[in-house]
Design a protein around this motif. Structure first.
Motif, PDB file in Angstrom:
ATOM      1  N   THR B 324     155.183  -4.952 -64.141  1.00  0.00           N
ATOM      2  CA  THR B 324     155.638  -3.004 -64.480  1.00  0.00           C
ATOM      3  C   THR B 324     156.697  -3.130 -64.250  1.00  0.00           C
ATOM      4  OG1 THR B 324     153.297  -2.291 -63.496  1.00  0.00           O
ATOM      5  CG2 THR B 324     155.175  -0.850 -63.081  1.00  0.00           C
ATOM      6  N   LEU B 325     157.349  -4.242 -63.027  1.00  0.00           N
ATOM      7  CA  LEU B 325     158.369  -4.907 -62.529  1.00  0.00           C
ATOM      8  C   LEU B 325     158.880  -5.545 -64.390  1.00  0.00           C
ATOM      9  CD1 LEU B 325     157.190  -6.044 -59.169  1.00  0.00           C
ATOM     10  CD2 LEU B 325     158.614  -3.879 -59.867  1.00  0.00           C
ATOM     11  N   GLY B 326     158.067  -6.460 -64.384  1.00  0.00           N
ATOM     12  CA  GLY B 326     159.296  -7.351 -66.040  1.00  0.00           C
ATOM     13  C   GLY B 326     159.430  -8.385 -64.385  1.00  0.00           C
ATOM     14  N   LYS B 327     159.197  -8.723 -63.597  1.00  0.00           N
ATOM     15  CA  LYS B 327     159.661  -9.800 -62.596  1.00  0.00           C
ATOM     16  C   LYS B 327     158.774 -10.761 -62.062  1.00  0.00           C
ATOM     17  CE  LYS B 327     163.978  -7.652 -61.664  1.00  0.00           C
ATOM     18  NZ  LYS B 327     163.996  -6.365 -60.452  1.00  0.00           N
ATOM     19  N   SER B 328     159.372 -12.013 -61.648  1.00  0.00           N
ATOM     20  CA  SER B 328     158.333 -12.584 -60.878  1.00  0.00           C
ATOM     21  C   SER B 328     158.514 -12.203 -59.067  1.00  0.00           C
ATOM     22  CB  SER B 328     158.609 -14.106 -60.784  1.00  0.00           C
ATOM     23  OG  SER B 328     158.259 -15.018 -59.727  1.00  0.00           O
ATOM     24  N   VAL B 329     156.875 -11.994 -58.312  1.00  0.00           N
ATOM     25  CA  VAL B 329     157.227 -11.146 -57.088  1.00  0.00           C
ATOM     26  C   VAL B 329     157.011 -12.044 -56.814  1.00  0.00           C
ATOM     27  CG1 VAL B 329     158.725  -8.843 -57.812  1.00  0.00           C
ATOM     28  CG2 VAL B 329     156.047  -9.110 -57.495  1.00  0.00           C
TER      29      VAL B 329
END
Lengths: 126, 370
Positions: B324-329
């Protein structure tokens, strides 16, 4: 599970397509399915030399990170730049658009020693 | 897969084409269609997760409330019937033995625990009951019941069509008992995805019927509620900044450093671990749990070192690519001096990947219902 008959394999799930002294490498459908949605593929630079059975990169998914190996030694002549923006190609089309690197093989005959499709399927139990 | 247990939904998983894996001694669905697909389905519409592997322990007897107050970090004896609370079970040094949800019913208490900690907790609880002579009977009904989490923005409306319970009137962290087609069930407004939703407990025998009762074929594209596996459960909880036992929580870490001070009632009562946690508060925490936003698409994994100016300042506990974020977290324990907004690096097998310290959670749903 199936694997294309015209390719050669490593037990670590990389496929090798042979064309003269050029070898194209990617990972099998089985490996891509196991990893699930692939989010990143770390590839070497063009010109880098690889040893036979040497590590050439990493593939990451939401589930895991795996090392990538080349069954033949040689020099990287091309990498699949599309994967930087669209790593999911490895999931959707692992044997074509999801290819990873091309090598100029030091010793093209080495590729013939890699696993056949049937041997790969047998060794990996699928 | 000998010796592995199957949940009452196992046949459903197989029929739905799940990839089944060994998880804490159970054969559980990792995914059906794909982790990202199932993640997005949960955020946009609804998913049903089999969570029958989680432990369901029932407590009866005059001393049940006092017993739970003794072993849980939360003040629970004062809870009203129909309430549920998130709590921790700590050991005497303040380490986390498990994180649980405890619910107060008319004649019993229910404690839902992690599958991997169920046997450990059962042994521990039995020992405490004997040592302190609490008047309490513990009944492990994990294997005679089934449990499903139905999560997503559209599930309350959808389930309201098929269940008699007034779900819309229920607040978060409350539960109700009801009956549908001669089957008793318990429904609570809770979950582990960052979305609205419920968790249902029903007799094991009713599991097959329950899946049909979702009202449509969940294996059909476009269905409001579709099945989702453990893979999506992990990416969903990580985006929502929720801790996972074995990652953000363990017997060698304390709940205060994990950002769970709100679930530890240090003021009002005594419980196992309270003394150690009060001491820790007095000394001050050394590290705390934060979010990391990674630069680029690489994923930090549990155990990766967090670095600043060439020094190790922390360690990653979980990481993923947030669909959903479109990011690596990632989530990580870092030294308390490292503030939000700080630039750090995460060591990925020798390669230093830049990252920014951010507040948890990464994802919060828009709805106001709580």
């Amino acid at each position: 599970m199936s694997a294309p008959q015209n390719l050669r394999y490593l037990q670590t799930h990389e496929w090798h397509r042979l064309d003269g002294d050029t070898v194209t490498i990617g990972i099998t459908q089985f490996a891509a399915d196991e990893l699930t949605d692939i989010t990143y593929v770390a590839l070497p630079k063009v010109g880098q030399k690889l040893a036979a059975n040497g590590r050439f990169g990493e593939v990451e998914s939401v589930k895991a990170t795996s090392d990538l190996y080349s069954g033949v030694g040689g020099t990287v002549t091309e990498i699949n730049g599309e994967l930087a923006n669209n790593p999911g190609l490895v999931n959707t089309d692992p044997y074509n658009k999801g290819w990873m690197i091309r090598l100029k093989a030091d010793n093209p005959a080495d590729a013939q020693k890699l696993l056949s499709a049937d041997e790969y399927l047998k060794k990996t139990g699928h | 897969m000998d010796g592995l247990k199957r949940t009452p939904f196992y046949d459903f998983h197989v029929a739905a084409g799940a990839k089944v894996v060994d998880f804490a001694g159970w054969q559980m669905p990792l995914l059906y269609r794909g982790i990202v697909d199932e993640h997005e389905q949960t955020r946009n519409s609804g998913s049903v997760f089999d969570v029958s592997h989680m432990g369901r322990l029932y407590f009866r007897g005059k001393g049940a409330g006092a017993f739970l107050d003794h072993v849980l970090t939360r003040n629970v004896a004062a809870m009203k019937v129909g309430q549920s609370r998130y709590s921790l079970v700590c050991n005497s040094t303040g380490g986390v033995m498990d994180d649980v949800i405890v619910s107060r019913d008319e004649r019993h208490w229910l404690l839902v625990c992690n599958a991997s900690n169920r046997k450990k907790l059962s042994r521990y609880f039995a020992a405490v009951v004997q040592e302190k002579s609490f008047d309490v009977e513990i009944d492990d009904r994990t294997e005679s019941t089934a449990m499903a989490a139905v999560q997503g923005p559209k599930v309350i409306d959808k389930l309201s069509e098929v269940l008699p319970t007034d779900l819309k009137a229920m607040k978060r962290y409350t539960f109700a008992n009801d009956e549908v087609m001669m089957t008793r069930y318990t429904v609570s407004r809770s979950g582990y995805t960052g979305e609205d939703g419920v968790e249902l407990i029903l007799p094991a025998k009713a599991a097959g019927m329950a899946m049909k009762m979702l009202g449509e074929h969940t294996d059909r594209p476009g269905a409001t509620i579709r099945p989702a596996g453990l893979g999506a459960r992990d990416t969903l909880r990580l985006e929502a900044g929720m801790p996972l036992y074995g990652h953000e929580l363990s017997e060698t870490s304390d709940p205060l450093s994990s950002g769970l001070a709100w679930a530890v009632d240090l003021g009002g009562k005594d419980f196992v671990g309270a003394e150690a946690l009060r001491e820790l508060m007095g000394r001050g925490l050394k590290r705390r749990l934060v979010g990391l936003e990674m630069e680029g698409r690489r994923i930090a994994r549990q155990g990766s070192a967090v670095m600043q100016n060439g020094q190790t300042v922390g360690e990653v506990t979980s990481g993923t690519f947030g669909p959903t974020l479109g990011k690596s977290v990632a989530m990580a324990f870092v030294e308390v001096g490292i503030a939000e907004g700080a630039a750090v690096e995460v060591d990925l097998k020798g390669a230093r990947n830049p990252a920014t310290v951010v507040k948890l959670p990464f994802y919060k749903r828009e709805s106001s219902s709580k």
